[in-house]
Design a protein around this motif. Structure first.
Motif, PDB file in Angstrom:
ATOM      1  N   VAL A 151      20.031  18.512  46.007  1.00 46.22           N
ATOM      2  CA  VAL A 151      20.879  19.318  46.884  1.00 46.22           C
ATOM      3  C   VAL A 151      20.780  20.811  46.628  1.00 46.22           C
ATOM      4  O   VAL A 151      20.935  21.620  47.543  1.00 46.22           O
ATOM      5  N   SER A 152      20.533  21.207  45.396  1.00 40.62           N
ATOM      6  CA  SER A 152      20.468  22.642  45.092  1.00 40.62           C
ATOM      7  C   SER A 152      19.277  23.319  45.754  1.00 40.62           C
ATOM      8  O   SER A 152      19.247  24.544  45.878  1.00 40.62           O
ATOM      9  N   ARG A 153      18.309  22.533  46.182  1.00 44.19           N
ATOM     10  CA  ARG A 153      17.111  23.096  46.801  1.00 44.19           C
ATOM     11  C   ARG A 153      17.158  23.066  48.330  1.00 44.19           C
ATOM     12  O   ARG A 153      16.307  23.652  48.986  1.00 44.19           O
ATOM     13  N   VAL A 154      18.134  22.360  48.894  1.00 42.83           N
ATOM     14  CA  VAL A 154      18.166  22.164  50.348  1.00 42.83           C
ATOM     15  C   VAL A 154      18.571  23.446  51.063  1.00 42.83           C
ATOM     16  O   VAL A 154      19.642  24.011  50.810  1.00 42.83           O
ATOM     17  N   LYS A 155      17.726  23.895  51.962  1.00 41.70           N
ATOM     18  CA  LYS A 155      18.002  25.080  52.774  1.00 41.70           C
ATOM     19  C   LYS A 155      18.415  24.715  54.199  1.00 41.70           C
ATOM     20  O   LYS A 155      19.175  25.432  54.830  1.00 41.70           O
ATOM     21  N   ASN A 156      17.873  23.624  54.712  1.00 41.57           N
ATOM     22  CA  ASN A 156      18.213  23.175  56.062  1.00 41.57           C
ATOM     23  C   ASN A 156      18.317  21.658  56.064  1.00 41.57           C
ATOM     24  O   ASN A 156      17.551  20.969  55.364  1.00 41.57           O
ATOM     25  N   PHE A 157      19.243  21.160  56.855  1.00 37.05           N
ATOM     26  CA  PHE A 157      19.462  19.711  56.975  1.00 37.05           C
ATOM     27  C   PHE A 157      19.790  19.439  58.436  1.00 37.05           C
ATOM     28  O   PHE A 157      20.805  19.919  58.943  1.00 37.05           O
ATOM     29  N   ARG A 158      18.956  18.697  59.113  1.00 36.68           N
ATOM     30  CA  ARG A 158      19.147  18.519  60.551  1.00 36.68           C
ATOM     31  C   ARG A 158      18.840  17.096  60.991  1.00 36.68           C
ATOM     32  O   ARG A 158      18.029  16.408  60.378  1.00 36.68           O
ATOM     33  N   GLU A 159      19.482  16.702  62.067  1.00 41.45           N
ATOM     34  CA  GLU A 159      19.157  15.456  62.760  1.00 41.45           C
ATOM     35  C   GLU A 159      18.538  15.863  64.094  1.00 41.45           C
ATOM     36  O   GLU A 159      19.219  16.428  64.955  1.00 41.45           O
ATOM     37  N   ILE A 160      17.258  15.594  64.263  1.00 38.95           N
ATOM     38  CA  ILE A 160      16.519  16.185  65.382  1.00 38.95           C
ATOM     39  C   ILE A 160      16.272  15.213  66.534  1.00 38.95           C
ATOM     40  O   ILE A 160      15.638  15.581  67.518  1.00 38.95           O
ATOM     41  N   HIS A 161      16.775  13.989  66.447  1.00 35.52           N
ATOM     42  CA  HIS A 161      16.651  13.018  67.539  1.00 35.52           C
ATOM     43  C   HIS A 161      15.190  12.875  67.995  1.00 35.52           C
ATOM     44  O   HIS A 161      14.802  13.310  69.068  1.00 35.52           O
ATOM     45  N   PHE A 162      14.393  12.207  67.197  1.00 33.89           N
ATOM     46  CA  PHE A 162      12.960  12.138  67.507  1.00 33.89           C
ATOM     47  C   PHE A 162      12.362  10.877  66.905  1.00 33.89           C
ATOM     48  O   PHE A 162      11.734  10.909  65.862  1.00 33.89           O
ATOM     49  N   GLU A 163      12.541   9.761  67.600  1.00 33.28           N
ATOM     50  CA  GLU A 163      11.973   8.491  67.138  1.00 33.28           C
ATOM     51  C   GLU A 163      11.243   7.775  68.264  1.00 33.28           C
ATOM     52  O   GLU A 163      11.414   6.585  68.481  1.00 33.28           O
ATOM     53  N   TYR A 164      10.444   8.523  68.985  1.00 28.35           N
ATOM     54  CA  TYR A 164       9.641   7.958  70.063  1.00 28.35           C
ATOM     55  C   TYR A 164       8.303   8.671  70.100  1.00 28.35           C
ATOM     56  O   TYR A 164       8.166   9.800  69.621  1.00 28.35           O
ATOM     57  N   LEU A 165       7.311   8.010  70.655  1.00 29.17           N
ATOM     58  CA  LEU A 165       5.968   8.578  70.768  1.00 29.17           C
ATOM     59  C   LEU A 165       5.738   9.009  72.212  1.00 29.17           C
ATOM     60  O   LEU A 165       5.529   8.182  73.100  1.00 29.17           O
ATOM     61  N   ALA A 166       5.798  10.302  72.452  1.00 27.86           N
ATOM     62  CA  ALA A 166       5.571  10.842  73.793  1.00 27.86           C
ATOM     63  C   ALA A 166       4.076  11.085  73.965  1.00 27.86           C
ATOM     64  O   ALA A 166       3.596  12.209  73.854  1.00 27.86           O
ATOM     65  N   PHE A 167       3.339  10.027  74.251  1.00 32.07           N
ATOM     66  CA  PHE A 167       1.880  10.140  74.260  1.00 32.07           C
ATOM     67  C   PHE A 167       1.321  10.591  75.598  1.00 32.07           C
ATOM     68  O   PHE A 167       0.131  10.901  75.697  1.00 32.07           O
ATOM     69  N   GLU A 168       2.154  10.635  76.648  1.00 33.25           N
ATOM     70  CA  GLU A 168       1.719  11.154  77.946  1.00 33.25           C
ATOM     71  C   GLU A 168       2.862  11.919  78.588  1.00 33.25           C
ATOM     72  O   GLU A 168       4.011  11.860  78.144  1.00 33.25           O
ATOM     73  N   ALA A 169       2.545  12.605  79.680  1.00 34.31           N
ATOM     74  CA  ALA A 169       3.555  13.387  80.386  1.00 34.31           C
ATOM     75  C   ALA A 169       4.683  12.516  80.917  1.00 34.31           C
ATOM     76  O   ALA A 169       5.835  12.948  80.989  1.00 34.31           O
ATOM     77  N   GLN A 170       4.373  11.266  81.271  1.00 37.16           N
ATOM     78  CA  GLN A 170       5.377  10.391  81.855  1.00 37.16           C
ATOM     79  C   GLN A 170       5.404   9.027  81.168  1.00 37.16           C
ATOM     80  O   GLN A 170       5.677   8.014  81.806  1.00 37.16           O
TER      81      GLN A 170
END
Length: 677
Positions: free
Chosen positions: A186-205
């Motif tokens: 914890v003493s080293r942590v500068k940023n802590f975020r939940e970025i909502h990114f658990e999918y593979l966007a491999f194409e535009a659609q």
């Protein structure tokens, strides 16, 4: 996104994890504009945290046709940029398996490097200490990944890295947060975020959740993983909408497999909880702008993953050795006459790929030939070569011409790749007798031959017997038998024995066919019951080329999605989990239209040639998600529907599904006795 802080940076002696973690409004670990969700575990003892000031939500883009992949790339690069990592010495990005797959699908390495990242490493492998570099951990909030991260700092005197920035791909449970708070990290942590990114966007659609085992885990009766798999899918789907700040209306197929309804309710619950805790959906301006999430499952159409499809991308995935969904090794001849091979990526990083991928193979070859010959005409030295060859060049002549023009090879190397691929595809098409195989497939799928004559009864059985006795591969025989059983709604006992004997399939192969039962397919039909006749699908009829004769079937998914887009989908068949759009929003029930006096021509009625897309969309986005895998013939429907209706349509699934993968998954389900035992 933001720091785990109060109104300012932590005071001396106070680490950024100080504070109560209860999930109650106005309290808890604050992630600049986000509130951590309440968990079933007991609250962790902690000291009070000052009430944060000037909390603001990150800006959210309104739905546009920018494309899912571009949107995701921009958001992830924004997150990395906001960490303000010094360019020198920079940072190392450490990702676990899912996070690495996700970021690789959306961003190039060069783009990540521009945001201060000098090295990308896998969390699971042994790594060398780099104390001079900051560490950016982009990981899923699992016990395994958190333990591996903490292990990098278990010895305070010999840490792996300097400053630490933690990016969790979804919500971090209280229990794991407590574990991090109790560590020396914890003493080293500068940023802590939940970025909502658990999918593979491999194409535009298009996107997947990188869960190829979902088909077996959910549909096999012997699986013990169905419930946890559905929770995992729901959590991942939630990140797709949370990252974009779009709260969707959730619909599902009421007559499908129970997993559709169960998943829809799980997704709605998780969306509500995340929205209440983080406020990430407050950017939606009105009810009519909200997208719709339509959840289907593989039982909707078991035929589409089996049929040979002749659009360029689908044909490549079916016939060529592709790894990781996009990597292909092709052989070519150098200027010196040397036989070489090269690994290439068949994805949107290739400027030609978006134009070619959904073309019918005949159109694709025509496009390559036309554009290459235009290039020949536009260059004097090349034009002389064209004249020597005797006019317009074919695929073979184009390959030879490219080797003779070293000054143009860099510019034309992409054409060289696709020329090579199309030649290989056509060679395999002929070698595997696919014209004859596909003719029977299409006749069964649409219930009539290319001339519009109904195909039924003994004629169909005799045609199938004749094909099964030919020297074709066992997988093609399995695909034919499966297509027959699906389209005829079962098989009579006498026909079954004749067809199985003619195919000469092993008991293991027969087991895969029998396991279609778990996807809702009727296997047996009594001797007195006639086969159900499939209603012919409107499309290319007699008079088209042989290629189009082999592409008459339209996936069921396309018709369902089109009904939802036009308001023709019955609420009883595709109900909403919670609220629904207001009348006239374009995604309602029967009777709600898009305000046009005449319906646009169905997209499957055209030959699929590229059209100029309008920038403005005529209604909210539709996201169609299929549990159990998405066929490449279904993937292209997203683009066809967008062109036909000027509505953004995105296709998603647990994974992409080739015919071979579909058959393999069926084989891995509960083992039943082969036919006749």
């Amino acid at each position: 996104s933001g720091r785990l802080t109060g109104p300012a940076a932590p005071a001396p002696g106070q680490h950024p994890f100080s504070g109560e973690h209860t999930g109650r409004p106005g309290r808890g670990v604050v992630i600049e504009g986000y509130q951590v969700l309440e968990s079933d575990v007991e609250s962790l003892p902690a000291s009070p945290l000052p009430q944060p000031q000037n909390i603001r939500l990150p800006p959210r883009r309104q739905p546009t046709m920018r494309g899912l992949r571009d949107h995701t790339r921009a958001r992830i690069l924004e997150v990395l940029k906001s960490l303000a990592v010094p360019e020198v010495p920079g940072a190392v990005l450490i990702c676990d398996k899912l996070a690495l797959r996700a970021i690789s699908s959306a961003c190039r390495v060069s783009e990540i490097m521009e945001e201060g990242v000098t090295l990308v490493e896998a969390l699971e492998v042994s790594r060398q200490p780099l104390l001079d570099l900051a560490a950016v951990y982009m990981i899923t909030p699992t016990v395994e990944s958190v333990n591996l991260m903490l292990a990098d700092f278990k010895d305070p005197r010999n840490p792996m890295y300097g400053d630490v920035h933690i990016l969790f791909t979804s919500h971090l449970p209280d229990s794991l947060l407590g574990k991090i708070k109790a560590s020396g990290l914890v003493s080293r942590v500068k940023n802590f975020r939940e970025i909502h990114f658990e999918y593979l966007a491999f194409e535009a659609q298009a996107f997947t959740l990188d869960s190829p085992d979902a088909l077996v885990n959910i549909f096999s009766p012997s699986s013990q993983a169905a419930v946890p798999e559905q929770h995992k899918i729901a959590s991942q789907l939630t990140t797709l909408f949370a990252q974009q700040g779009q709260m969707p209306y959730v619909r599902f197929a009421a007559k499908g497999h129970p997993c559709s309804s169960q998943l829809a309710h799980l997704v709605q619950d998780k969306l509500d909880r995340v929205g209440a805790a983080t406020g990430c959906f407050k950017g939606t301006r009105s009810r009519d702008e909200r997208p719709t999430l339509l959840i289907l499952d593989r039982t909707t159409d078991c035929l589409a993953p089996l049929l040979h499809e002749y659009s360029y991308q689908a044909m490549i995935q079916d016939l060529l050795p592709i790894t990781d969904g996009e990597r292909y090794t092709y052989r070519y001849t150098s200027n010196r006459g040397e036989e070489l091979k090269k690994d290439v990526l068949l994805n949107e990083t290739d400027p030609l790929w978006p134009t070619l991928r959904h073309m019918h193979i005949a159109d694709c070859i025509e496009h390559l030939t036309t554009n290459f010959n235009q290039f020949i005409s536009a260059n004097q030295s090349a034009a002389r070569l064209g004249k020597q060859q005797g006019g317009p060049l074919g695929l073979k002549e184009m390959s030879e011409a490219l080797r003779g023009m070293p000054q143009y090879q860099e510019e034309m190397q992409r054409y060289s790749l696709h020329i090579s691929v199309t030649r290989e595809l056509m060679a395999r098409f002929k070698q595997q007798d696919l014209e004859a195989i596909s003719t029977i497939e299409q006749n069964m799928a649409v219930g009539e031959d290319a001339e519009g004559r109904e195909v039924k009864g003994s004629r169909l059985v005799e045609d199938l017997l004749s094909m099964l006795r030919r020297d074709i591969g066992p997988k093609d025989k399995m695909r034919l038998l499966m297509a027959y059983i699906i389209t005829q709604e079962g098989i009579q006992d006498t026909d079954r024995r004749r067809l199985i004997d003619a195919a000469g399939l092993s008991p293991e192969d027969q087991a895969a066919i029998v396991n279609l039962f778990y996807l809702g397919v009727t296997l047996s039909r009594g001797p007195g019951k006639g086969a159900a006749r499939r209603k012919p699908t409107k499309g290319n009829k007699a008079g088209d080329s042989a290629g189009y004769d082999l592409s008459r079937y339209t996936p069921t998914l396309k018709k369902v999605a089109e009904d939802v887009l036009t308001g023709a989908a019955h609420l009883s068949e595709y109900p909403y989990v919670k609220d629904r759009p207001s009348a006239g929003a374009g995604l309602g029930d029967v009777g709600i239209s898009m305000g046009s006096s005449s319906a646009p021509e169905p997209s499957w009625a055209s030959r699929g040639r590229p059209k100029k897309e309008a920038d403005a969309m005529l209604g909210p986005k539709l996201v169609v998600f299929v549990v159990g895998g998405l066929a490449y013939s279904e993937l292209k429907c997203a683009y066809e529907l967008t062109k036909a209706h000027q509505r953004e349509v995105v296709m998603g699934s647990t994974s992409m599904l080739t015919p071979y993968q579909f058959i393999t998954a069926l084989n891995n389900m509960k083992k039943l006795a082969p036919f006749g035992e």
